[in-house]
Design a protein around this motif. Structure first.
Motif, mmCIF file in Angstrom:
data_model
loop_
_atom_site.group_PDB
_atom_site.id
_atom_site.type_symbol
_atom_site.label_atom_id
_atom_site.label_comp_id
_atom_site.label_asym_id
_atom_site.label_seq_id
_atom_site.Cartn_x
_atom_site.Cartn_y
_atom_site.Cartn_z
ATOM 1 N N ILE A 90 59.857 -21.066 84.196
ATOM 2 C CA ILE A 90 58.040 -21.052 84.735
ATOM 3 C C ILE A 90 57.861 -21.871 84.963
ATOM 4 C CG2 ILE A 90 57.739 -22.184 82.428
ATOM 5 C CD1 ILE A 90 56.885 -18.705 83.340
ATOM 6 N N ALA A 91 58.538 -23.609 86.205
ATOM 7 C CA ALA A 91 57.392 -24.251 86.626
ATOM 8 C C ALA A 91 57.920 -23.280 87.640
ATOM 9 C CB ALA A 91 58.311 -25.219 86.500
ATOM 10 N N LEU A 92 59.182 -22.606 88.386
ATOM 11 C CA LEU A 92 58.708 -21.758 90.052
ATOM 12 C C LEU A 92 57.237 -21.045 89.808
ATOM 13 C CD1 LEU A 92 62.288 -21.555 90.026
ATOM 14 C CD2 LEU A 92 61.145 -22.882 91.068
ATOM 15 N N PHE A 93 56.869 -20.546 89.358
ATOM 16 C CA PHE A 93 55.885 -18.969 88.805
ATOM 17 C C PHE A 93 54.506 -20.109 89.104
ATOM 18 C CE2 PHE A 93 59.525 -17.286 87.414
ATOM 19 C CZ PHE A 93 59.312 -15.980 87.508
ATOM 20 N N GLU A 94 54.624 -21.503 88.257
ATOM 21 C CA GLU A 94 53.641 -22.501 87.983
ATOM 22 C C GLU A 94 52.784 -22.703 89.383
ATOM 23 O OE1 GLU A 94 52.274 -25.338 84.484
ATOM 24 O OE2 GLU A 94 54.003 -25.479 85.132
ATOM 25 N N ILE A 145 60.861 -3.351 84.710
ATOM 26 C CA ILE A 145 59.777 -3.552 84.166
ATOM 27 C C ILE A 145 58.764 -2.818 85.198
ATOM 28 C CG2 ILE A 145 59.024 -3.990 82.176
ATOM 29 C CD1 ILE A 145 60.887 -6.259 81.888
ATOM 30 N N GLU A 146 58.512 -2.011 84.396
ATOM 31 C CA GLU A 146 57.402 -1.414 84.980
ATOM 32 C C GLU A 146 56.970 -1.785 86.576
ATOM 33 O OE1 GLU A 146 53.141 -3.065 82.987
ATOM 34 O OE2 GLU A 146 54.450 -2.304 81.490
ATOM 35 N N ASN A 147 58.334 -0.483 87.308
ATOM 36 C CA ASN A 147 57.817 -0.737 88.302
ATOM 37 C C ASN A 147 58.480 -1.895 88.878
ATOM 38 O OD1 ASN A 147 58.505 2.443 89.043
ATOM 39 N ND2 ASN A 147 56.292 2.287 88.569
ATOM 40 N N ASN A 148 58.704 -3.242 88.158
ATOM 41 C CA ASN A 148 58.990 -4.234 89.415
ATOM 42 C C ASN A 148 60.422 -5.057 88.797
ATOM 43 O OD1 ASN A 148 55.765 -5.477 89.797
ATOM 44 N ND2 ASN A 148 55.506 -4.919 86.523
ATOM 45 N N ALA A 149 61.153 -5.049 89.807
ATOM 46 C CA ALA A 149 62.444 -5.086 89.571
ATOM 47 C C ALA A 149 62.465 -6.982 89.404
ATOM 48 C CB ALA A 149 63.001 -5.165 91.221
ATOM 49 N N PHE A 150 63.925 -7.035 88.225
ATOM 50 C CA PHE A 150 64.188 -8.788 88.921
ATOM 51 C C PHE A 150 64.749 -9.192 89.645
ATOM 52 C CE2 PHE A 150 67.715 -11.286 87.845
ATOM 53 C CZ PHE A 150 67.148 -12.781 87.285
ATOM 54 N N THR A 151 65.147 -8.350 90.552
ATOM 55 C CA THR A 151 65.475 -9.087 92.281
ATOM 56 C C THR A 151 65.723 -8.038 93.006
ATOM 57 O OG1 THR A 151 67.074 -10.814 92.890
ATOM 58 C CG2 THR A 151 68.175 -9.272 91.901
ATOM 59 N N ASP A 152 66.497 -8.361 94.308
ATOM 60 C CA ASP A 152 66.671 -6.463 95.213
ATOM 61 C C ASP A 152 67.811 -7.253 95.959
ATOM 62 O OD1 ASP A 152 65.155 -8.648 96.622
ATOM 63 O OD2 ASP A 152 63.696 -7.388 97.188
ATOM 64 N N ALA A 174 55.653 -9.790 87.291
ATOM 65 C CA ALA A 174 55.973 -8.553 88.788
ATOM 66 C C ALA A 174 55.612 -9.845 89.633
ATOM 67 C CB ALA A 174 54.098 -8.826 89.163
ATOM 68 N N ASN A 175 56.291 -10.865 89.680
ATOM 69 C CA ASN A 175 56.007 -11.783 90.868
ATOM 70 C C ASN A 175 57.484 -12.213 90.637
ATOM 71 O OD1 ASN A 175 53.507 -12.782 92.061
ATOM 72 N ND2 ASN A 175 52.969 -12.089 89.973
ATOM 73 N N TYR A 176 57.788 -12.425 90.465
ATOM 74 C CA TYR A 176 59.821 -12.182 90.131
ATOM 75 C C TYR A 176 60.499 -12.255 92.145
ATOM 76 C CZ TYR A 176 62.037 -12.640 85.334
ATOM 77 O OH TYR A 176 61.910 -13.147 83.674
ATOM 78 N N ILE A 177 60.335 -11.220 92.646
ATOM 79 C CA ILE A 177 61.117 -11.189 93.676
ATOM 80 C C ILE A 177 60.253 -12.330 94.714
ATOM 81 C CG2 ILE A 177 61.084 -9.778 95.451
ATOM 82 C CD1 ILE A 177 62.060 -7.814 93.693
ATOM 83 N N ARG A 178 58.676 -12.752 94.610
ATOM 84 C CA ARG A 178 57.724 -13.612 95.360
ATOM 85 C C ARG A 178 58.489 -14.169 94.721
ATOM 86 N NH1 ARG A 178 51.729 -14.712 93.809
ATOM 87 N NH2 ARG A 178 51.715 -16.884 96.032
ATOM 88 N N VAL A 179 58.962 -14.576 94.012
ATOM 89 C CA VAL A 179 58.682 -16.662 93.291
ATOM 90 C C VAL A 179 60.413 -16.582 94.557
ATOM 91 C CG1 VAL A 179 59.945 -18.173 91.535
ATOM 92 C CG2 VAL A 179 57.544 -16.814 91.327
ATOM 93 N N PHE A 202 71.092 -15.290 97.326
ATOM 94 C CA PHE A 202 71.186 -16.006 96.086
ATOM 95 C C PHE A 202 73.005 -15.449 95.718
ATOM 96 C CE2 PHE A 202 67.100 -15.379 95.209
ATOM 97 C CZ PHE A 202 66.193 -17.528 95.405
ATOM 98 N N ILE A 203 73.703 -15.656 95.259
ATOM 99 C CA ILE A 203 74.347 -15.434 94.033
ATOM 100 C C ILE A 203 74.526 -15.601 92.898
ATOM 101 C CG2 ILE A 203 77.081 -15.587 93.872
ATOM 102 C CD1 ILE A 203 77.659 -15.990 96.615
#
Length: 284
Positions: free
Chosen positions: A45-49, A90-97, A63-68, A2-3
């Motif tokens: 949110i649909a991607l998480f759903e 947030i609480e050791n959950n990163a937005f991306t990597d 907690a599932n941002y990176i998994r998605v 991703f860019i």
């Protein structure tokens, strides 16, 4: 990979997305609204759903941002993603990597002009919009909304924290800062800069399609975008709660001048809150 096209809301992200979508996803570089569908927004949110994540549990969503991202990442090709999130942890959950992110184009705008656009977009008073810029750090989504973007909670941070957070990509050589004011007044220069950055991240030889380049510049003018909105409508319009009608997305353009539109007390409040960042960016 991703860019990211990242910014605080109402800072020019839609224009950048439109220009890049026209250049990379059309045959001739002529913009139309359908092209922006090639550059999706994150989070939605649909991607998480779709992955069976409990979307009513916001901690689980975070907690599932990176998994998605992993689920939609096509490592063999470059994807653009628009976001208004700050680069949080947030609480050791990163937005991306860096396993998912190739780099970021960050768009910033003078907050004294952001505030008037935000007030129009949110159907609020300018002083309320100023409070949002300075103190509010998230937009709380409504899972019952029919509009996907409105269903999603977005951790946008304050105007300053949004801007500062994405600079962490700078040390990796994966950061390009674009000022909204240059996007409007030096459009050709900015588009060229963005294209060179994208090609460099992809480690590809840079060559420009001059016909597409010119068509992108011409077809993404504020006047043409506003005309398209009037004729065809625009998917990202919001509803005015007082009238029940869609609000104009492409509203004032260059006429949005804080010197004429905001109270001196609000101006002073914004400048005091963001003095360091505004000086750094040349706004003060």
């Amino acid at each position: 990979m991703f860019i990211w096209l990242a910014s605080y809301p109402k800072s020019g992200n839609t224009l950048v997305r439109s220009m890049l979508a026209s250049y990379f996803f059309s045959k001739d570089g002529v913009y139309d609204f359908s092209l922006t569908k090639n550059i999706n927004q994150f989070p939605i949110i649909a991607l998480f759903e779709n992955l069976g994540i409990d979307i009513k549990n916001e901690k689980e969503v975070i907690a599932n941002y990176i998994r998605v991202q992993q689920s939609i990442n096509k490592k063999e090709s470059t994807q653009f993603l628009k976001t208004h999130s700050y680069l949080f942890n947030i609480e050791n959950n990163a937005f991306t990597d860096l396993n998912n992110s190739l780099g970021v184009i960050y768009i910033v705008r003078d907050p004294r002009n952001v505030v008037t656009s935000l007030a129009n977009h949110n159907s609020s008073f300018i002083d309320q919009a100023a409070e949002t810029l300075i103190n509010d750090w998230r937009f709380i989504g409504n899972l019952n909304s029919f509009h996907q973007a409105n269903r999603t909670t977005v951790y946008r941070g304050t105007w300053a924290s949004n801007y500062k957070s994405w600079k962490s990509f700078k040390s990796q050589g994966k950061y390009l800062l674009i000022k909204y004011e240059d996007l409007i007044n030096k459009k050709e220069e900015v588009l060229l800069k963005m294209l060179k950055f994208i090609y460099r991240l992809n480690k590809k030889f840079f060559g420009i399609n001059k016909v597409k380049f010119k068509n992108v510049i011409d077809s993404t003018s504020f006047e043409r975008m506003k005309m398209l909105e009037n004729e065809l409508g625009f998917d990202e319009n919001v509803i005015d709660p007082t009238t029940g009608k869609k609000k104009t997305f492409f509203n004032l353009g260059k006429k949005n001048n804080w010197k004429k539109l905001i109270d001196p007390k609000i101006k002073e409040k914004i400048e005091n809150a963001f003095k360091e960042e505004m000086k750094e960016l040349g706004y003060l």
